[in-house]
Design a protein around this motif. Structure first.
Motif, PDB file in Angstrom:
ATOM      1  N   ARG A   1     -16.241 -22.154  23.612  1.00 61.78           N
ATOM      2  CA  ARG A   1     -16.162 -21.825  22.187  1.00 61.78           C
ATOM      3  C   ARG A   1     -14.728 -21.455  21.851  1.00 61.78           C
ATOM      4  N   VAL A   2     -14.445 -21.444  20.557  1.00 65.80           N
ATOM      5  CA  VAL A   2     -13.107 -21.101  20.072  1.00 65.80           C
ATOM      6  C   VAL A   2     -13.257 -20.080  18.957  1.00 65.80           C
ATOM      7  N   GLY A   3     -12.548 -18.973  19.062  1.00 65.96           N
ATOM      8  CA  GLY A   3     -12.540 -17.968  18.005  1.00 65.96           C
ATOM      9  C   GLY A   3     -11.215 -17.985  17.272  1.00 65.96           C
ATOM     10  N   ILE A   4     -11.272 -17.871  15.960  1.00 63.20           N
ATOM     11  CA  ILE A   4     -10.063 -17.796  15.139  1.00 63.20           C
ATOM     12  C   ILE A   4     -10.132 -16.514  14.334  1.00 63.20           C
ATOM     13  N   ARG A   5      -9.127 -15.658  14.477  1.00 60.91           N
ATOM     14  CA  ARG A   5      -9.038 -14.418  13.714  1.00 60.91           C
ATOM     15  C   ARG A   5      -7.782 -14.457  12.852  1.00 60.91           C
ATOM     16  N   ALA A   6      -7.934 -14.026  11.590  1.00 58.94           N
ATOM     17  CA  ALA A   6      -6.794 -14.030  10.667  1.00 58.94           C
ATOM     18  C   ALA A   6      -6.835 -12.781   9.803  1.00 58.94           C
ATOM     19  N   SER A   7      -5.685 -12.234   9.514  1.00 60.97           N
ATOM     20  CA  SER A   7      -5.574 -11.046   8.665  1.00 60.97           C
ATOM     21  C   SER A   7      -4.633 -11.323   7.512  1.00 60.97           C
ATOM     22  N   ARG A   8      -5.108 -11.113   6.302  1.00 59.63           N
ATOM     23  CA  ARG A   8      -4.231 -11.250   5.143  1.00 59.63           C
ATOM     24  C   ARG A   8      -3.272 -10.059   5.025  1.00 59.63           C
ATOM     25  N   ARG A   9      -3.615  -8.954   5.696  1.00 60.99           N
ATOM     26  CA  ARG A   9      -2.807  -7.739   5.578  1.00 60.99           C
ATOM     27  C   ARG A   9      -1.632  -7.730   6.556  1.00 60.99           C
ATOM     28  N   THR A  10      -1.880  -8.154   7.794  1.00 61.90           N
ATOM     29  CA  THR A  10      -0.813  -8.139   8.794  1.00 61.90           C
ATOM     30  C   THR A  10      -0.226  -9.519   9.045  1.00 61.90           C
ATOM     31  N   ARG A  11      -0.864 -10.565   8.507  1.00 62.00           N
ATOM     32  CA  ARG A  11      -0.460 -11.955   8.708  1.00 62.00           C
ATOM     33  C   ARG A  11      -0.628 -12.399  10.157  1.00 62.00           C
ATOM     34  N   ALA A  12      -1.470 -11.697  10.893  1.00 64.47           N
ATOM     35  CA  ALA A  12      -1.736 -12.078  12.280  1.00 64.47           C
ATOM     36  C   ALA A  12      -2.776 -13.194  12.313  1.00 64.47           C
ATOM     37  N   LEU A  13      -2.510 -14.218  13.108  1.00 61.11           N
ATOM     38  CA  LEU A  13      -3.438 -15.338  13.295  1.00 61.11           C
ATOM     39  C   LEU A  13      -3.577 -15.576  14.789  1.00 61.11           C
ATOM     40  N   GLU A  14      -4.789 -15.384  15.311  1.00 62.73           N
ATOM     41  CA  GLU A  14      -5.026 -15.560  16.745  1.00 62.73           C
ATOM     42  C   GLU A  14      -6.059 -16.647  16.990  1.00 62.73           C
ATOM     43  N   ILE A  15      -5.792 -17.455  18.001  1.00 60.87           N
ATOM     44  CA  ILE A  15      -6.730 -18.482  18.456  1.00 60.87           C
ATOM     45  C   ILE A  15      -7.141 -18.116  19.877  1.00 60.87           C
ATOM     46  N   ALA A  16      -8.432 -17.957  20.097  1.00 63.16           N
ATOM     47  CA  ALA A  16      -8.958 -17.575  21.410  1.00 63.16           C
ATOM     48  C   ALA A  16      -9.821 -18.704  21.951  1.00 63.16           C
TER      49      ALA A  16
ATOM     50  N   LEU B   1      -0.898 -26.042  19.969  1.00 63.77           N
ATOM     51  CA  LEU B   1      -1.401 -25.092  18.969  1.00 63.77           C
ATOM     52  C   LEU B   1      -0.253 -24.375  18.267  1.00 63.77           C
ATOM     53  N   GLY B   2       0.793 -24.028  19.013  1.00 64.39           N
ATOM     54  CA  GLY B   2       1.942 -23.366  18.402  1.00 64.39           C
ATOM     55  C   GLY B   2       2.644 -24.238  17.393  1.00 64.39           C
ATOM     56  N   ASP B   3       2.803 -25.524  17.707  1.00 62.70           N
ATOM     57  CA  ASP B   3       3.487 -26.438  16.791  1.00 62.70           C
ATOM     58  C   ASP B   3       2.675 -26.698  15.525  1.00 62.70           C
ATOM     59  N   SER B   4       1.337 -26.753  15.669  1.00 60.97           N
ATOM     60  CA  SER B   4       0.511 -27.138  14.523  1.00 60.97           C
ATOM     61  C   SER B   4       0.160 -25.970  13.606  1.00 60.97           C
ATOM     62  N   LEU B   5       0.091 -24.737  14.155  1.00 60.14           N
ATOM     63  CA  LEU B   5      -0.401 -23.621  13.342  1.00 60.14           C
ATOM     64  C   LEU B   5       0.533 -22.417  13.258  1.00 60.14           C
ATOM     65  N   LYS B   6       1.517 -22.322  14.132  1.00 66.18           N
ATOM     66  CA  LYS B   6       2.411 -21.146  14.182  1.00 66.18           C
ATOM     67  C   LYS B   6       1.620 -19.843  14.280  1.00 66.18           C
ATOM     68  N   PRO B   7       0.667 -19.759  15.215  1.00 65.89           N
ATOM     69  CA  PRO B   7      -0.134 -18.528  15.329  1.00 65.89           C
ATOM     70  C   PRO B   7       0.694 -17.390  15.907  1.00 65.89           C
ATOM     71  N   SER B   8       0.251 -16.171  15.641  1.00 66.39           N
ATOM     72  CA  SER B   8       0.892 -15.004  16.253  1.00 66.39           C
ATOM     73  C   SER B   8       0.427 -14.808  17.684  1.00 66.39           C
ATOM     74  N   SER B   9      -0.718 -15.412  18.043  1.00 67.99           N
ATOM     75  CA  SER B   9      -1.250 -15.239  19.383  1.00 67.99           C
ATOM     76  C   SER B   9      -2.201 -16.383  19.729  1.00 67.99           C
ATOM     77  N   VAL B  10      -2.073 -16.880  20.961  1.00 64.42           N
ATOM     78  CA  VAL B  10      -3.052 -17.801  21.537  1.00 64.42           C
ATOM     79  C   VAL B  10      -3.453 -17.215  22.882  1.00 64.42           C
ATOM     80  N   VAL B  11      -4.746 -17.028  23.092  1.00 61.93           N
ATOM     81  CA  VAL B  11      -5.223 -16.451  24.350  1.00 61.93           C
ATOM     82  C   VAL B  11      -6.339 -17.316  24.923  1.00 61.93           C
TER      83      VAL B  11
ATOM     84  N   GLU C   1       1.614 -12.598  21.040  1.00 64.05           N
ATOM     85  CA  GLU C   1       1.333 -11.195  21.307  1.00 64.05           C
ATOM     86  C   GLU C   1       0.184 -10.954  22.272  1.00 64.05           C
ATOM     87  N   GLY C   2      -0.734 -11.893  22.380  1.00 67.90           N
ATOM     88  CA  GLY C   2      -1.860 -11.708  23.285  1.00 67.90           C
ATOM     89  C   GLY C   2      -2.985 -10.874  22.725  1.00 67.90           C
ATOM     90  N   SER C   3      -2.893 -10.496  21.467  1.00 70.04           N
ATOM     91  CA  SER C   3      -3.962  -9.736  20.797  1.00 70.04           C
ATOM     92  C   SER C   3      -3.786  -9.910  19.287  1.00 70.04           C
TER      93      SER C   3
END
Length: 437
Positions: A188-203, A220-230, A252-254
């Motif tokens: 499975r793949v989890g995607i978390r996003a925050s409008r307040r901190t602008r953090a976007l994580e792909i797990a 994933l980094g090139d296509s989405l510019k996430p703050s974290s991929v774990v 960031e890892g979290s």
């Protein structure tokens, strides 16, 4: 048969009665609809049916922004107006307190407060999960349907954080590209996003073993510019997978969220409410009900990563926080460091076996859907606490536990406030304030 939907169940279906008065659970119906329905299951005490034709649409029916309402599992009530949803959720709580809790109508009227909710009814979810699709030799990702065995192909979700409208499509495109060149063994793949901190994580949840870390993080980094991929590595039987480890592939890892003036950092396996703005209502209700004082001791059972622990520690002299899930315990310790709070004793373990022996003045309990074990209720009753805040995600187990508290004779509920954390679904949280008799 022709049916009129008279209520919404605590589930995706509407409720009707056949000519003999037997309950019929109708898939695809909205309260107030007159429908032509086909019976698919005819039991002794109830039947199940699906809508074949909408004869007279309900005034509460509307056109949803999602074309998969009724097919995808994420928004089963999406065709119903928000006003009707809120009324149905409040009525479900009242009905459950009556049927299971055995409270009188007068007690329920005094107990249940008007439902609370945040502004956004769409675009509120800070997290979505995707499941793998293997079809005709091709790999892709989708969302679970109402049938858990079915996975629906989507490229966007109107429930997901509206500041990231292209995140799902980007993740699905990137991982489909990689997954069709080699087997990533994604569970499975989890995607978390925050409008307040602008953090976007792909797990990415996978078994332990070899994994193309560099290639996955680059695409994933090139296509989405996430703050974290774990990568969350799991092992064991598929019905009871256990987390074997989490490794940071990029960033960031979290994931970081801002809630109630606190910064919380969360690892991918840790639970966090999917509706941040509405979760702040839960915190507000708990603090308003309990009115913690600076010389008091609080106990926070099933505390998770600290949603209630942090505000309690700001207000109380000391907090004992109990959590059984290892990743959440580690996140809580980190969040206390970030908040520079040193008046919390973090206890890892089962809430009953590790029940704190402090002389508590206040308790907060936020158990899983199964509710409180009878032993937990006895332990809570054994404390000298003046009040308890019970945060529940299931009205049936809540009503059962409130009846146990009343029969036990130590605490009595004085208010129950439903909170709509999950618009477009039947799910609802409730905050109950109990005081010592």
């Amino acid at each position: 048969m022709q049916l009129t939907i008279t209520a919404m169940t605590y589930g995706p279906d509407g409720l009707a009665r056949d000519p003999q008065g037997k309950a019929v659970f109708v898939s695809g119906g909205v309260i107030g609809d007159v429908v032509e329905a086909r019976v698919v299951e005819d039991g002794a005490s109830f039947s199940r049916a699906v809508v074949e034709e909408l004869l007279e649409p309900s005034p509460s029916r509307r056109q949803a922004p999602c074309p998969f309402v009724g097919v995808c599992g994420g928004c089963p009530w999406g065709s119903m107006s928000r006003e009707a949803q809120l009324a149905a959720k409040e009525e479900n709580l009242r009905s459950t307190l009556d049927r299971i809790g055995r409270f009188t109508p007068e007690e329920i009227d005094n107990l249940v407060k008007p439902i609370r909710f945040a502004k956004d009814e769409w675009g509120y979810r800070n997290k979505v999960e995707l499941a793998p699709i293997h079809q005709n030799g091709k790999f892709s990702l989708g969302m679970h349907g109402r049938d858990p065995q079915q996975v629906i192909r989507v490229d966007k979700c109107p429930l997901f954080e509206k500041k990231y409208p292209k995140a799902l499509k980007g993740v699905i495109g990137a991982l489909s590209y990689l997954g069709n060149s080699r087997d990533l063994e994604i569970e499975r793949v989890g995607i978390r996003a925050s409008r307040r901190t602008r953090a976007l994580e792909i797990a990415l949840w996978t078994p332990t073993g070899a994994f193309p870390r560099a290639q996955v993080s680059r695409v994933l980094g090139d296509s989405l510019k996430p703050s974290s991929v774990v990568r969350v590595m799991s092992k064991g039987d598929r019905r009871a997978r256990k987390v074997a480890g989490v490794e940071a592939l990029l960033g960031e890892g979290s994931w970081t969220e801002s809630i109630a003036q606190e910064q919380m950092r969360l690892s991918a396996p840790s639970f966090f409410q999917v509706n941040t703005a509405a979760a702040e209502i839960l915190i507000e209700l708990v603090m308003d009900d309990l009115q913690p004082q600076e010389d008091e001791v609080a106990v926070d059972l099933y505390c998770g990563a600290g949603t209630f622990t942090l505000p309690l520690a700001r207000r109380c002299e000391y907090v004992a926080a109990v959590e059984s899930y290892g990743p959440a315990v580690r996140d809580l310790r980190r969040n206390l460091e970030i908040a520079r709070l040193d008046n919390v004793d973090v206890i890892g373990g089962d809430a009953v076996r590790e029940f704190p022996d402090e002389e508590a003045d206040l308790l907060v309990v936020d158990p899983p859907r199964a509710g409180l074990a009878p032993e937990a209720i006895d332990l809570i009753a054994s404390t000298p606490a003046r009040a308890v805040a019970y945060v529940s995600c299931d009205p049936a187990t809540l009503a059962r536990d409130l009846r146990r508290f009343c029969d036990q004779g130590t605490f009595t509920p004085v208010s129950a406030t439903p909170v709509d954390l999950f618009p477009q679904t039947f799910h609802c949280e409730t905050v109950v304030h109990l005081v010592r008799r």
